[in-house]
Design an enzyme around this catalytic site. Structure first.
Site, PDB file in Angstrom:
ATOM      1  N   CYS A 142      -6.648  -1.068   9.307  1.00  0.00           N
ATOM      2  CA  CYS A 142      -6.861   0.322   8.874  1.00  0.00           C
ATOM      3  C   CYS A 142      -8.263   0.422   8.294  1.00  0.00           C
ATOM      4  O   CYS A 142      -9.123  -0.435   8.559  1.00  0.00           O
ATOM      5  CB  CYS A 142      -5.772   0.775   7.903  1.00  0.00           C
ATOM      6  SG  CYS A 142      -5.729  -0.130   6.339  1.00  0.00           S
ATOM      7  N   CYS A 173      -3.793   0.095   1.954  1.00  0.00           N
ATOM      8  CA  CYS A 173      -2.585   0.935   2.067  1.00  0.00           C
ATOM      9  C   CYS A 173      -1.822   0.652   3.360  1.00  0.00           C
ATOM     10  O   CYS A 173      -0.822  -0.066   3.362  1.00  0.00           O
ATOM     11  CB  CYS A 173      -2.941   2.425   1.996  1.00  0.00           C
ATOM     12  SG  CYS A 173      -3.700   2.926   0.430  1.00  0.00           S
ATOM     13  N   ARG A 174      -2.298   1.221   4.471  1.00  0.00           N
ATOM     14  CA  ARG A 174      -1.515   1.184   5.709  1.00  0.00           C
ATOM     15  C   ARG A 174      -1.394  -0.211   6.317  1.00  0.00           C
ATOM     16  O   ARG A 174      -0.279  -0.654   6.632  1.00  0.00           O
ATOM     17  CB  ARG A 174      -2.128   2.147   6.750  1.00  0.00           C
ATOM     18  CG  ARG A 174      -2.014   3.605   6.344  1.00  0.00           C
ATOM     19  CD  ARG A 174      -2.915   4.483   7.193  1.00  0.00           C
ATOM     20  NE  ARG A 174      -4.326   4.216   6.932  1.00  0.00           N
ATOM     21  CZ  ARG A 174      -5.328   4.752   7.586  1.00  0.00           C
ATOM     22  NH1 ARG A 174      -5.083   5.581   8.579  1.00  0.00           N
ATOM     23  NH2 ARG A 174      -6.570   4.473   7.250  1.00  0.00           N
ATOM     24  N   SER A 175      -2.524  -0.902   6.501  1.00  0.00           N
ATOM     25  CA  SER A 175      -2.419  -2.201   7.212  1.00  0.00           C
ATOM     26  C   SER A 175      -1.706  -3.276   6.388  1.00  0.00           C
ATOM     27  O   SER A 175      -0.945  -4.056   6.968  1.00  0.00           O
ATOM     28  CB  SER A 175      -3.759  -2.685   7.769  1.00  0.00           C
ATOM     29  OG  SER A 175      -4.701  -2.897   6.766  1.00  0.00           O
ATOM     30  N   ASN A 205      -7.794  -1.451   4.130  1.00  0.00           N
ATOM     31  CA  ASN A 205      -6.926  -2.647   4.036  1.00  0.00           C
ATOM     32  C   ASN A 205      -6.238  -2.750   2.669  1.00  0.00           C
ATOM     33  O   ASN A 205      -5.981  -3.858   2.186  1.00  0.00           O
ATOM     34  CB  ASN A 205      -7.721  -3.936   4.348  1.00  0.00           C
ATOM     35  CG  ASN A 205      -6.861  -5.175   4.598  1.00  0.00           C
ATOM     36  OD1 ASN A 205      -7.293  -6.284   4.313  1.00  0.00           O
ATOM     37  ND2 ASN A 205      -5.657  -5.010   5.108  1.00  0.00           N
ATOM     38  N   ASP A 230      -3.731   8.541   6.724  1.00  0.00           N
ATOM     39  CA  ASP A 230      -4.234   7.810   5.561  1.00  0.00           C
ATOM     40  C   ASP A 230      -3.610   8.388   4.285  1.00  0.00           C
ATOM     41  O   ASP A 230      -3.814   9.550   3.979  1.00  0.00           O
ATOM     42  CB  ASP A 230      -5.755   7.971   5.533  1.00  0.00           C
ATOM     43  CG  ASP A 230      -6.405   7.129   4.461  1.00  0.00           C
ATOM     44  OD1 ASP A 230      -5.678   6.642   3.571  1.00  0.00           O
ATOM     45  OD2 ASP A 230      -7.619   6.973   4.515  1.00  0.00           O
TER      46      ASP A 230
HETATM   47  P1  4NP Z   1      -6.088   2.479   4.060  1.00  0.00           P
HETATM   48  O1  4NP Z   1      -6.397   3.621   2.998  1.00  0.00           O
HETATM   49  O2  4NP Z   1      -7.140   2.586   5.143  1.00  0.00           O
HETATM   50  O3  4NP Z   1      -4.739   2.812   4.557  1.00  0.00           O
HETATM   51  O4  4NP Z   1      -6.155   1.166   3.309  1.00  0.00           O
HETATM   52  C1  4NP Z   1      -7.650   3.779   2.384  1.00  0.00           C
HETATM   53  C2  4NP Z   1      -7.926   3.094   1.225  1.00  0.00           C
HETATM   54  C3  4NP Z   1      -9.140   3.276   0.599  1.00  0.00           C
HETATM   55  C4  4NP Z   1     -10.064   4.150   1.121  1.00  0.00           C
HETATM   56  C5  4NP Z   1      -9.785   4.821   2.283  1.00  0.00           C
HETATM   57  C6  4NP Z   1      -8.570   4.641   2.928  1.00  0.00           C
HETATM   58  N1  4NP Z   1     -11.298   4.359   0.449  1.00  0.00           N
HETATM   59  O5  4NP Z   1     -12.056   5.236   0.892  1.00  0.00           O
HETATM   60  O6  4NP Z   1     -11.587   3.663  -0.533  1.00  0.00           O
END
Ligand code: 4NP
Length: 159
Positions: free
Chosen positions: A10, A15-17, A13, A129
């Site tokens: 994702c 939340c989703r992945s 790294n 997201d």
């Molecule tokens: P993820 O979510 O891609 O599912 O891990 C996010 C976590 C942090 C950020 C963006 C998306 N960020 O911009 O810090």
């Protein structure tokens, strides 16, 4: 027997992945298939390197009896495209970023994770997201990754 190598990807790294990584790890344990796979997760961004998953992701998984607090964020490395058999992206932005970082010969490994969900024909195959949203977003993500993980496992390895 050769292991199937799978990398969940994702943006951050956190939340989703890691939720997909932790859910799939749990599913493999339940099905006694750990020895058939090598799995990991990574982000296309580098903001959270070395950090555990977001506390809301840890909490969501904990409610389902799954501990992901041991996971640590890392950035996708172009070498990953050589090592892994499947690079499962959460959304189209992840796919575009991954394709920029890798050689054309490995692009077939980069796939949308949700294409393995049983309802994939009815939806756009994007795991939204949840980072900037409310806790409900994490519940939605959980349902999606649960569905896609089961589909992926049954489609890629039936031995
Ligand atoms: P993820 O979510 O891609 O599912 O891990 C996010 C976590 C942090 C950020 C963006 C998306 N960020 O911009 O810090």
């Amino acid at each position: 027997m050769k292991k199937t190598k799978v990398l969940f990807v994702c943006l951050g790294n956190i939340c989703r992945s890691p939720m997909a990584h932790g859910y799939f790890r749990h599913l493999l344990e339940d099905n006694k298939k750990q020895s058939q796979f090598e799995i990991d997760s990574a982000g296309t961004g580098d903001w959270h390197i070395g950090k555990p998953p977001d506390s809301r992701a840890i909490q969501m998984m904990k409610q389902q009896g799954i501990d992901i607090s041991d996971l640590r964020a890392r950035t996708f490395d172009p070498q990953d495209a050589k090592h892994y058999d499947y690079i499962l992206a959460m959304d189209d932005d992840n796919v575009a970023q991954l394709k920029q970082k890798t050689n054309l010969e490995d692009h077939h490994k980069i796939q949308l994770f949700l294409q393995y969900a049983d309802n994939s024909k009815d939806q756009p195959c994007q795991v939204p997201d949840p980072y900037f949203g409310a806790d409900k977003g994490f519940e939605r993500v959980f349902t999606m990754i649960e569905n896609a993980s089961k589909g992926f496992l049954s489609q890629v390895r039936n031995d």
